[in-house]
Scaffold this active site. Structure first.
Site, PDB file in Angstrom:
ATOM      1  CE  LYS A 217      -2.070  -1.086   3.893  1.00  0.00           C
ATOM      2  NZ  LYS A 217      -1.312  -2.330   4.190  1.00  0.00           N
TER       3      LYS A 217
ATOM      4  NE  ARG B 185      -4.744  -1.234   9.673  1.00  0.00           N
ATOM      5  CZ  ARG B 185      -3.601  -0.767   9.155  1.00  0.00           C
ATOM      6  NH1 ARG B 185      -3.542   0.441   8.633  1.00  0.00           N
ATOM      7  NH2 ARG B 185      -2.532  -1.512   9.154  1.00  0.00           N
TER       8      ARG B 185
ATOM      9  NE  ARG C  79       7.079  -2.297   6.422  1.00  0.00           N
ATOM     10  CZ  ARG C  79       5.750  -2.304   6.423  1.00  0.00           C
ATOM     11  NH1 ARG C  79       5.076  -1.870   5.373  1.00  0.00           N
ATOM     12  NH2 ARG C  79       5.093  -2.753   7.466  1.00  0.00           N
TER      13      ARG C  79
ATOM     14  NE  ARG D 187      16.491  -3.614   8.915  1.00  0.00           N
ATOM     15  CZ  ARG D 187      16.351  -4.332   7.796  1.00  0.00           C
ATOM     16  NH1 ARG D 187      15.242  -4.989   7.573  1.00  0.00           N
ATOM     17  NH2 ARG D 187      17.327  -4.396   6.917  1.00  0.00           N
TER      18      ARG D 187
ATOM     19  NE  ARG E   6       1.722  -4.640  11.533  1.00  0.00           N
ATOM     20  CZ  ARG E   6       2.894  -4.413  10.938  1.00  0.00           C
ATOM     21  NH1 ARG E   6       4.012  -4.866  11.484  1.00  0.00           N
ATOM     22  NH2 ARG E   6       2.949  -3.739   9.835  1.00  0.00           N
TER      23      ARG E   6
END
Ligand code: ADP
Ligand code: ADP
Ligand code: ZN
Length: 222
Positions: A17, A92, A131, A164, A176
């Site tokens: 996203k 969400r 990531r 990070r 999550r």
């Protein structure tokens, strides 16, 4: 502000996203609004919202609708959002989706398109654990899937400091993902029913997903 496009990127953590929203922003002149980024900024500043959100975020849960809406509304009040927005990581929950409709109706707007980035849970653990981002400009990278063109230098700003997220661990991402399936995935049906849903297979390359999204944005946001 009436009629400005409102795009929503829906998908679990790691779906892409943020990566895609930044490119859409550059390609279509829209403004990316990430509630995750807004909440992390509130935590860093130590505001009341940030203090309330901190532990929930660290555990991989969802922050209350009330707090999320408060930080989003503050950001929407800034004038740059009038040209059209990409919502990344919001809504969400059912409650957030209803609140968004009400908020937009207040300025004669509505959700233009919702794009669900469809991916496999297992691949998301890899994407999230690898990531990292540039500390200078926020450009996103990945240990295996998106390295800077010149090692250790940000492609966008030349910066050499990267960071990070504390919640990007394999353990937290599973929490999550659970929250995504329980509370966010039902929004796919909600928007499908409204006739604004588009779906993209986001297991493909970053460039492939970008092309599919550009085709949609070109139709609805050009
Ligand atoms: P989200 O905002 O949905 O949580 P990100 O855009 O931050 O996801 O992407 C998660 C990680 O996966 C980042 O490190 C990013 O570079 C990488 N990534 C994004 N899209 C893809 C893709 N299509 N294929 C492989 N890696 C991707
Ligand atoms: P990702 O896309 O990788 O899941 P985000 O940056 O969107 O990460 O969100 C990070 C964390 O911030 C979430 O795990 C959650 O705790 C909180 N958060 C972000 N957006 C929302 C939202 N719309 N509602 C509730 N919590 C949110
Ligand atoms: Zn940078």
């Amino acid at each position: 502000m009436a009629g400005a496009p409102v795009l929503i990127l829906l998908g679990p953590p790691g779906a892409g996203k943020g990566t895609q929203a930044r490119m859409l922003e550059a390609d279509f002149g829209l403004v990316q609004l990430s509630t995750g980024d807004l909440l992390r900024a509130a935590v860093a500043r130590g505001t009341e919202a940030g203090r309330a959100a901190r532990a929930v975020m660290a555990a991989g849960g969802l922050v209350s609708d009330e707090i999320v809406l408060a930080v989003l509304q503050d950001r929407l009040a800034e004038p740059d959002t009038g040209q059209g927005i990409i919502l990344d990581g919001f809504p969400r929950t059912d409650g957030q989706a209803a609140a968004l409709d009400a908020l937009l109706a207040g300025s004669g707007q509505r959700v233009t398109a919702v794009v669900s980035l469809d991916v496999d849970d297992e691949a998301m653990v890899d994407r999230v654990s690898g990531r990292y981002t540039c500390a200078g400009c926020g450009e996103g990278y990945h240990d295996r899937f998106k390295l800077p063109a010149v090692a250790d230098f940000c492609d966008k700003c030349g910066g050499t400091a990267f960071r990070r997220r504390a919640d990007d661990t394999a353990e937290t991402v599973r929490e999550r993902l659970k929250a995504y399936h329980a509370q966010t995935a039902p929004l796919i049906a909600y928007y499908q029913h409204r006739g604004v849903l588009e779906r993209i297979d986001a297991m493909g390359s970053i460039a492939g997903v970008r092309a599919a999204l550009a085709a949609i944005a070109g139709r609805v946001a050009a």
